[in-house]
Design a protein around this motif. Sequence first.
Motif, PDB file in Angstrom:
ATOM      1  N   ILE A  79       0.844  -1.204   0.000  1.00 56.50           N
ATOM      2  CA  ILE A  79       0.000   0.000   0.000  1.00 56.50           C
ATOM      3  C   ILE A  79       0.876   1.249   0.000  1.00 56.50           C
ATOM      4  O   ILE A  79       0.603   2.209  -0.733  1.00 56.50           O
ATOM      5  N   LEU A  80       1.938   1.254   0.814  1.00 56.76           N
ATOM      6  CA  LEU A  80       2.819   2.421   0.831  1.00 56.76           C
ATOM      7  C   LEU A  80       3.466   2.631  -0.536  1.00 56.76           C
ATOM      8  O   LEU A  80       3.536   3.767  -1.023  1.00 56.76           O
ATOM      9  N   ALA A  81       3.925   1.551  -1.164  1.00 53.03           N
ATOM     10  CA  ALA A  81       4.529   1.678  -2.496  1.00 53.03           C
ATOM     11  C   ALA A  81       3.523   2.232  -3.497  1.00 53.03           C
ATOM     12  O   ALA A  81       3.854   3.094  -4.322  1.00 53.03           O
ATOM     13  N   TYR A 138       1.836  11.893   5.550  1.00 47.34           N
ATOM     14  CA  TYR A 138       1.195  12.964   6.314  1.00 47.34           C
ATOM     15  C   TYR A 138      -0.022  13.445   5.549  1.00 47.34           C
ATOM     16  O   TYR A 138      -0.160  13.213   4.341  1.00 47.34           O
ATOM     17  N   GLN A 139      -0.915  14.090   6.264  1.00 52.91           N
ATOM     18  CA  GLN A 139      -2.193  14.521   5.710  1.00 52.91           C
ATOM     19  C   GLN A 139      -2.219  16.041   5.694  1.00 52.91           C
ATOM     20  O   GLN A 139      -2.318  16.685   6.742  1.00 52.91           O
ATOM     21  N   PRO A 140      -2.083  16.652   4.514  1.00 56.36           N
ATOM     22  CA  PRO A 140      -2.014  18.112   4.460  1.00 56.36           C
ATOM     23  C   PRO A 140      -3.298  18.803   4.926  1.00 56.36           C
ATOM     24  O   PRO A 140      -3.254  19.899   5.457  1.00 56.36           O
ATOM     25  N   HIS A 141      -4.435  18.136   4.700  1.00 56.02           N
ATOM     26  CA  HIS A 141      -5.723  18.683   5.146  1.00 56.02           C
ATOM     27  C   HIS A 141      -6.546  17.530   5.713  1.00 56.02           C
ATOM     28  O   HIS A 141      -6.407  16.390   5.287  1.00 56.02           O
ATOM     29  N   THR A 142      -7.422  17.832   6.645  1.00 50.17           N
ATOM     30  CA  THR A 142      -8.182  16.765   7.308  1.00 50.17           C
ATOM     31  C   THR A 142      -9.049  15.970   6.333  1.00 50.17           C
ATOM     32  O   THR A 142      -9.266  14.780   6.525  1.00 50.17           O
ATOM     33  N   SER A 143      -9.526  16.605   5.265  1.00 50.02           N
ATOM     34  CA  SER A 143     -10.412  15.911   4.335  1.00 50.02           C
ATOM     35  C   SER A 143      -9.668  15.345   3.133  1.00 50.02           C
ATOM     36  O   SER A 143     -10.265  14.718   2.265  1.00 50.02           O
ATOM     37  N   ALA A 144      -8.346  15.598   3.065  1.00 52.72           N
ATOM     38  CA  ALA A 144      -7.580  15.183   1.893  1.00 52.72           C
ATOM     39  C   ALA A 144      -6.983  13.801   2.094  1.00 52.72           C
ATOM     40  O   ALA A 144      -7.057  13.217   3.181  1.00 52.72           O
ATOM     41  N   GLY A 145      -6.342  13.284   1.033  1.00 54.99           N
ATOM     42  CA  GLY A 145      -5.607  12.039   1.139  1.00 54.99           C
ATOM     43  C   GLY A 145      -4.253  12.281   1.776  1.00 54.99           C
ATOM     44  O   GLY A 145      -4.000  13.326   2.370  1.00 54.99           O
ATOM     45  N   ARG A 146      -3.403  11.280   1.629  1.00 56.81           N
ATOM     46  CA  ARG A 146      -2.075  11.361   2.238  1.00 56.81           C
ATOM     47  C   ARG A 146      -0.981  11.643   1.203  1.00 56.81           C
ATOM     48  O   ARG A 146      -1.129  11.343   0.028  1.00 56.81           O
ATOM     49  N   VAL A 147       0.131  12.189   1.729  1.00 51.66           N
ATOM     50  CA  VAL A 147       1.295  12.532   0.913  1.00 51.66           C
ATOM     51  C   VAL A 147       2.514  11.820   1.505  1.00 51.66           C
ATOM     52  O   VAL A 147       2.663  11.772   2.732  1.00 51.66           O
ATOM     53  N   PRO A 148       3.393  11.265   0.675  1.00 54.99           N
ATOM     54  CA  PRO A 148       4.576  10.571   1.212  1.00 54.99           C
ATOM     55  C   PRO A 148       5.545  11.534   1.900  1.00 54.99           C
ATOM     56  O   PRO A 148       5.694  12.691   1.492  1.00 54.99           O
ATOM     57  N   THR A 149       6.202  11.055   2.934  1.00 55.49           N
ATOM     58  CA  THR A 149       7.278  11.803   3.597  1.00 55.49           C
ATOM     59  C   THR A 149       8.619  11.354   3.013  1.00 55.49           C
ATOM     60  O   THR A 149       8.687  10.427   2.193  1.00 55.49           O
ATOM     61  N   ALA A 150       9.693  11.974   3.478  1.00 54.91           N
ATOM     62  CA  ALA A 150      11.036  11.560   3.044  1.00 54.91           C
ATOM     63  C   ALA A 150      11.282  10.085   3.372  1.00 54.91           C
ATOM     64  O   ALA A 150      11.908   9.358   2.603  1.00 54.91           O
ATOM     65  N   ALA A 151      10.766   9.633   4.521  1.00 56.71           N
ATOM     66  CA  ALA A 151      10.942   8.224   4.902  1.00 56.71           C
ATOM     67  C   ALA A 151      10.254   7.294   3.910  1.00 56.71           C
ATOM     68  O   ALA A 151      10.756   6.199   3.613  1.00 56.71           O
ATOM     69  N   ALA A 152       9.099   7.710   3.380  1.00 57.45           N
ATOM     70  CA  ALA A 152       8.388   6.901   2.393  1.00 57.45           C
ATOM     71  C   ALA A 152       9.177   6.812   1.095  1.00 57.45           C
ATOM     72  O   ALA A 152       9.300   5.741   0.483  1.00 57.45           O
ATOM     73  N   TYR A 153       9.736   7.934   0.654  1.00 54.58           N
ATOM     74  CA  TYR A 153      10.555   7.911  -0.563  1.00 54.58           C
ATOM     75  C   TYR A 153      11.784   7.032  -0.359  1.00 54.58           C
ATOM     76  O   TYR A 153      12.211   6.304  -1.258  1.00 54.58           O
ATOM     77  N   ARG A 154      12.362   7.108   0.850  1.00 51.29           N
ATOM     78  CA  ARG A 154      13.557   6.305   1.138  1.00 51.29           C
ATOM     79  C   ARG A 154      13.208   4.816   1.084  1.00 51.29           C
ATOM     80  O   ARG A 154      13.947   4.015   0.503  1.00 51.29           O
ATOM     81  N   PHE A 155      12.090   4.452   1.699  1.00 55.05           N
ATOM     82  CA  PHE A 155      11.611   3.070   1.639  1.00 55.05           C
ATOM     83  C   PHE A 155      11.409   2.645   0.195  1.00 55.05           C
ATOM     84  O   PHE A 155      11.845   1.570  -0.232  1.00 55.05           O
ATOM     85  N   PHE A 156      10.748   3.492  -0.576  1.00 51.40           N
ATOM     86  CA  PHE A 156      10.430   3.148  -1.965  1.00 51.40           C
ATOM     87  C   PHE A 156      11.703   2.937  -2.778  1.00 51.40           C
ATOM     88  O   PHE A 156      11.825   1.977  -3.543  1.00 51.40           O
ATOM     89  N   ALA A 157      12.676   3.829  -2.602  1.00 49.45           N
ATOM     90  CA  ALA A 157      13.916   3.728  -3.370  1.00 49.45           C
ATOM     91  C   ALA A 157      14.723   2.492  -2.984  1.00 49.45           C
ATOM     92  O   ALA A 157      15.279   1.799  -3.836  1.00 49.45           O
ATOM     93  N   GLN A 158      14.766   2.193  -1.687  1.00 49.64           N
ATOM     94  CA  GLN A 158      15.598   1.090  -1.209  1.00 49.64           C
ATOM     95  C   GLN A 158      14.978  -0.274  -1.466  1.00 49.64           C
ATOM     96  O   GLN A 158      15.673  -1.231  -1.807  1.00 49.64           O
ATOM     97  N   GLU A 159      13.661  -0.383  -1.326  1.00 47.14           N
ATOM     98  CA  GLU A 159      13.044  -1.702  -1.345  1.00 47.14           C
ATOM     99  C   GLU A 159      12.228  -1.987  -2.592  1.00 47.14           C
ATOM    100  O   GLU A 159      11.931  -3.141  -2.871  1.00 47.14           O
ATOM    101  N   ILE A 160      11.849  -0.975  -3.319  1.00 46.37           N
ATOM    102  CA  ILE A 160      11.033  -1.190  -4.515  1.00 46.37           C
ATOM    103  C   ILE A 160      11.835  -0.870  -5.771  1.00 46.37           C
ATOM    104  O   ILE A 160      12.105  -1.736  -6.599  1.00 46.37           O
ATOM    105  N   ALA A 161      12.277   0.387  -5.879  1.00 43.43           N
ATOM    106  CA  ALA A 161      12.955   0.819  -7.092  1.00 43.43           C
ATOM    107  C   ALA A 161      14.297   0.118  -7.283  1.00 43.43           C
ATOM    108  O   ALA A 161      14.745  -0.084  -8.414  1.00 43.43           O
TER     109      ALA A 161
END
Length: 347
Positions: free
Chosen positions: A14-16, A61-84
Amino acid sequence: MRNSALQERRNRQILADIVRAYIETGEPVSSRVISKGFEETLSTATIRNVMADLEEGGFLYQPHTSAGRVPTAAAYRFFAQEIASRATITAVDREWIQREMGGASSAAEITERAGHVLAEVSNGLGIIVSPPLSKTVLEHARMWLLPDGRVVVVLISPGGNTRDKILRPNRLFTQTELDATADFLNRHYSGWTLEAIRSDLLQKLATERERYEGMAQSALTLCDPAVLGDESALQVHVEGTAQMIGATEFVDQAQMRDLLAAIEEKHRLVTVLNACIETPEPVHVQIGVKEISEAGENLALISAAYTRNDLVQGSLGVLGPTRMHYERAMTAVAYVAQLFSDALSKT
């Protein structure tokens, strides 16, 4: 890289998917978007619960209470290390890169084409850091005496690259001495790096001083990287600055000015890219590059070392917004480094 939010395979997938969706759209990602493309049948409520866990774990993180979520630096790091990092280059990119870099006949042309390719795949900067002066391979040296006693030293590397410097030695040379010194270097040290030449000359002076003292001392004086001085402004080739100016991550004009100043100074880019040579990974990924400027927290650096005849020479990579296509950028950097190394070894 693990914390409790990433223990389950489902959460990692899901995070990816969230990172991929955000990279594509630039919009906060909702649970509904993820549920439509998810391989399992999961309710939006289940996905929202996972997203809440990932947010608590510092990946979203959630920029607005009614909005979806946005990846943090940790999410990009996870994505680069384990997926990409497991991605392979597409046939389309492989053929395009081969076409773009093919036919280059000199080191300068190879460098320019590689920089262009890297800028294109990242929508950011393509950066090539040439070897520091101590790692420069000597093919031929020339030296000329100027009327005021200064000496022009020209070092020619394989492929026709030249580096020149005007020196004021601590003693006066004649043109005959300069010709003899250049001839000595060309006969004995063609194909050596300046670093290796210096080491060998010092060893000769230590063991056979009478035989080598005059010529070795002259060569050390005129062909020593330390004497030839700092040339950081000449060590880096950058393509794609205009693309960085248009990136949505840098709407703050003060941050943009700071970033452009760092690009112009270049020595900060050299320092950061050369650090990748010390890392064990074939492709090094850094999320957040504050060493360059304050705007660097919104940047990602993907870099790799390149070689010449199996010896590490320098580094190349891409510097772009954290919202970049990591799979494409990482595979392209690895492939360009391979082609660049092959091309340099043939020049």
